[in-house]
Design a protein around this motif. Structure first.
Motif: not given
Length: 294
Positions: A148-157
């Motif tokens: 979930a953290r990885q998804i949030r990070d890539v979406v934000r980037e």
């Protein structure tokens, strides 16, 4: 619904048909693409990077240039297909950020990035849209999990760079799980994975076919207004067309088709590829587009 920014809306429009449905030819595969080139001397292991790159270029020339968009990888296909003028100006480019394979930690799978891949690199490669794959088991991974953290990070980037991100989710059977138990859990795993990704900010989803009209409707509800497209997962074309029709009738927004279109058309020989892609794969693409746009 997670709101699209202005450049993200442009990205979604670029990968959609005139009827507003996503239609993307998936050609970011590497090892699985080699595997279908059965006439190669020495088999898949004998296919060089240059030969695979040539096959991807022909796939673009004779098939993907007739679609709204093509999904390509930055390890073999890019940037050569852009620099060599192979990709048609009217066909959008989706750049895959994920590397082949996965890592396993405590029985759970995690995707790896292609080294050096960032949202900015997607832009540098000429991409209109990015795609990142995540393996999910939402019965084991919640909003506070690493995936979930990885998804949030890539979406934000990607959002900060003005690049629309397609979040691809694949669920899978655990080592200690029977095939029967996994099959029974599969529709809920697809649905709950979509819900988790949307909670993490995903704005477009690429999902496995969840198995039925009822399951597709459940995915649509879980996506909460976020558009989702069905991936072909290597099934035959006729099966995939039926899956897409069912999914769209129950709220899906498009299809991303790979091996269902071209897996029996990628000879190692250039001349044979042109003939097969034109006579076999291209009519399939047109049929899929007709199903999507009704």
């Amino acid at each position: 619904m997670n709101t699209l920014t202005t450049p993200e809306r442009r990205g979604l429009s670029a990968i959609s048909t005139p009827g507003g449905r996503m239609l993307i030819v998936a050609a970011d595969q590497r090892n699985s693409m080699k595997a279908v080139m059965a006439d190669a001397p020495g088999g898949p292991d004998g296919i060089s990077r240059a030969e695979l790159a040539d096959a991807k270029a022909d796939l673009v020339r004779y098939l993907a240039n007739h679609a709204q968009a093509i999904l390509l990888d930055p390890e073999v296909a890019l940037p050569d297909i852009i620099d060599d003028g192979v990709l048609d100006r009217d066909t959008a480019l989706v750049v895959g950020m994920d590397a082949s394979g996965y890592e396993t930690v405590d029985g759970l799978r995690y995707t790896r990035f292609v080294p050096g891949m960032t949202a900015r690199r997607v832009r540098d490669l000429g991409g209109d849209v990015a795609k990142m794959l995540f393996y999910t088991r939402p019965d084991k991974q919640g909003a506070d999990s690493e995936v979930a953290r990885q998804i949030r990070d890539v979406v934000r980037e990607c959002s900060e760079e003005g690049v629309l991100l397609i979040v691809e989710l694949l669920t899978y059977r655990l080592d200690d799980e029977s095939e029967e138990d996994y099959a029974a859990a599969f529709p809920a795993l697809v649905t709950d994975g979509a819900k988790l990704a949307v909670e993490c900010g995903a704005k477009v989803l690429k999902l496995q076919y969840p198995g039925s009209a009822e399951a597709c409707a459940a995915v649509t509800e879980a996506a909460a207004g976020v558009p989702w497209a069905v991936l072909s997962a290597g099934v035959d074309h006729e099966t995939f067309v039926g899956q897409v029709a069912t999914a769209v009738a129950n709220g899906a927004s498009g299809a991303m088709a790979g091996r269902s279109l071209w897996k029996d058309s990628l000879s190692i020989t250039t001349g044979a590829r042109e003939k097969l892609l034109t006579a076999r794969a291209l009519p399939r693409l047109r049929e899929l587009k007709a199903v999507l746009d009704g």
